[in-house]
Scaffold this motif. Sequence first.
Motif, mmCIF file in Angstrom:
data_model
loop_
_atom_site.group_PDB
_atom_site.id
_atom_site.type_symbol
_atom_site.label_atom_id
_atom_site.label_comp_id
_atom_site.label_asym_id
_atom_site.label_seq_id
_atom_site.Cartn_x
_atom_site.Cartn_y
_atom_site.Cartn_z
ATOM 1 N N ARG B 47 0.862 -1.183 0.000
ATOM 2 C CA ARG B 47 0.000 0.000 0.000
ATOM 3 C C ARG B 47 0.897 1.231 0.000
ATOM 4 N NH1 ARG B 47 -5.263 -1.956 1.323
ATOM 5 N NH2 ARG B 47 -5.051 -4.197 1.058
ATOM 6 N N VAL B 48 0.455 2.249 -0.722
ATOM 7 C CA VAL B 48 1.301 3.426 -0.929
ATOM 8 C C VAL B 48 1.770 4.046 0.391
ATOM 9 C CG1 VAL B 48 1.335 5.792 -1.805
ATOM 10 C CG2 VAL B 48 0.320 4.010 -3.173
ATOM 11 N N LEU B 49 0.850 4.203 1.331
ATOM 12 C CA LEU B 49 1.185 4.959 2.538
ATOM 13 C C LEU B 49 1.748 4.104 3.677
ATOM 14 C CD1 LEU B 49 -1.787 7.481 2.762
ATOM 15 C CD2 LEU B 49 0.581 7.987 2.203
ATOM 16 N N SER B 50 1.645 2.792 3.523
ATOM 17 C CA SER B 50 2.045 1.933 4.632
ATOM 18 C C SER B 50 3.564 1.875 4.790
ATOM 19 C CB SER B 50 1.492 0.525 4.403
ATOM 20 O OG SER B 50 1.961 -0.316 5.412
ATOM 21 N N LEU B 51 4.003 1.995 6.035
ATOM 22 C CA LEU B 51 5.430 1.877 6.319
ATOM 23 C C LEU B 51 5.773 0.448 6.759
ATOM 24 C CD1 LEU B 51 6.088 5.216 8.238
ATOM 25 C CD2 LEU B 51 6.889 4.638 5.954
#
Lengths: 431, 303
Positions: B47-51
């Motif tokens: 996912r784009v925002l997941s760290l």
Amino acid sequence: MKKTVLVLIALMLFIAPLAAQGPKEEQGPIVLKYWTHEDPNRTRIEDRYIQEFQAANPNITIERTTQASTKMMELVQTAFAANSGPDIFNISIEDEYQYIVNGRVAPVNPQAAGYKDLKDLLDTYTDGILDPVTLDGNVYGLPLELTNWCIFINKKVFRSAGLDPEKDYPKTWEEMADLSEKLVIRDGDILIRRGFDFRYPYYLVAFLPMVEQLGGQLISDDGKTAIVNEQAWLKFLTFMQQWGPSGRNLGSPTYKNARNLFNKDNNDIAMATTGLYQIGRIRAENPAFYNSKEWMVVPFPVFKDAVQDVAASFYGHYLMVNAQSSKATQDAAWKFIGYMLSHAEEYLTEVSLIQPKKALFASDAYKNIPYSDVFTKDFDRGHIVYYGAASAEFQTLIRSAVESVILSGETPEKALATLKRDAQELLDEQL
Amino acid sequence: MKRKYIGIERKEARWGFAFTVPAILFFSLFSFYPILNALYTSMFDKRVLSLAAPKFMGFGNYSYIFTSPDFWNSIRATFVFTLGTFLPIVIFSLMLAVFMVNLKSNKVRGFFQIAYYTPAVISSVVAAAIWLIMFDPRGLGNQWLNALLRTPGVDRKWLADATMVQVSTMVVYFWKYIGYFVVLFITGLSAIPPAIYEAATIDGSSKWQAFWRITLPLLKPTVVLVSIMAMLQCLKTFSTQYLFVQGGAPRAPINVITLNIYTTGIRNQRIGRASAMSIVLFLIMLLFTWMQFRFSKSEEVEY
């Protein structure tokens, strides 16, 4: 040679993930990157706040960048994906929520923002308004604005169609369609003047409440079922089908944005749905129309056989701070945000933005804004917009369903079946 | 110890390799690396925002997209657009190039070349924005067509109708790129020696026969080049569809693969799934390019 190439490729593949960084520690002067959406009236006052803040805090410099509101979501996200997001940003809550659950934004530092403690901060805002940005007891954003939409009416257009705006304004969606039929001017199939038209990209804010009026829900109370009460959804989709060019031809997403046209007072739109901020924009863009008092605001309609009285959902733009910025930068950012937001009355009077603070709602400044009582009553009838980890995807699915009945000639039944299938699949993935 | 013999060709090849290193590095960084990275990412639920570390899915993203009606609709939309745009572009750009080469006046030829080429230098976003205004129900599209056909008040639904919106995207692309390919064909036509046409004329050949027996066979390498370039451009189309959807057009009929990649990766933040789509698009483009080379069997023409 081959080995060298393979090693290089492997290195390149793994370098990027390693580049992801945690909070940076920073010494010396602080530069705050602040990204926000375009609003000339707000730019004017915020530029002044920046100058004042920098004068009082010489070690802090603020770089304010504005972009079109429609572009903000992807710009901020792309920057965060590359681990180079701005220190301060604001987008709508349904898009912001993912930043909280993914740990990309820092909790508010109440002291830095000018509050005694967290309780003092919570007491400042109206009840529940910080719930969408609260997770595990931490608050992750402070509202720049809280917006709900009512119906703006151009009285002249009403009178030109032989209608009395004070009496004949639409109370139900059925009346909205019938009135639009009277107000519309056509050249054959082409609409020269529309009575009313929707704001098509905002399906969670204004369309979902219409379904809720009929007893439908996007997600069931237990969180396990998507698209609850198919009859309500079917009725809503049928209404939209009738609204479009293949039905009564009263409007369409392909015409110019009704809200923008409204300010121009060019006899091409009678009604538009928008927020209190529109008043500031009418005043700035068309002072003659603003001063003419030939406009008025009425509540968000309901369906004739509505089972509950629901107004358009309200949504917030919350100012947030990048969790990857250094601790010193984060504190400076909250300090600046606290300073900006301490001018709630000026935001209201100069930009017509409502900061949901108890003191502001009780102030004369708020009460003296024309039609603020209409917006307040609709706040009470509405609820915060649906937000969740997949809110953007749900919005895309509702949009597809509405477009397919309005523009692609699909039956409401088929559009609903597709919506139900895709929304349930999406929900199941979240569980 | 026997000294290894290095031939002159090999020595030259080393120099050749040295000169190609900058290009190899450039393509490695900006083409090969993104492709390999997309392939790697497509194996994860990223996912784009997941760290957080993304979950490995193997071919899960691929099996998802190949069972998704939405993705198959994108395949359909991409192929409809490609066929509807690339074939007319190749045919009409060849016809226009032949027409322009045969113009006697250099000034007239220059005027047509500039007129056709100008849209190619406009950015795709600006081009789509111009046409978006023209396709507004109250815009020039309806006004001109209704004036021409004497059908006042008819809304052609350029952006509103599922079929018309596909035609509209094709019109924009055709308008934008035809001039570029006309110039390529003119270059190819100019390389054919006039002596061949003179000989054919002496032998009693008509212009029509000369076109089919001389021009077209000798122009084959240019036709192949233009076909491949036009087809790849069409398969990669994005900005027109994106801006039309932003302007209120329905997404489904023009939801080409690139637009679906954008929606999946940026709007819906599923970058792993979007990467799988981009790898599929890459393979489609690779396959079609190979097929075109294979079946056209392009021979070098020397005069």
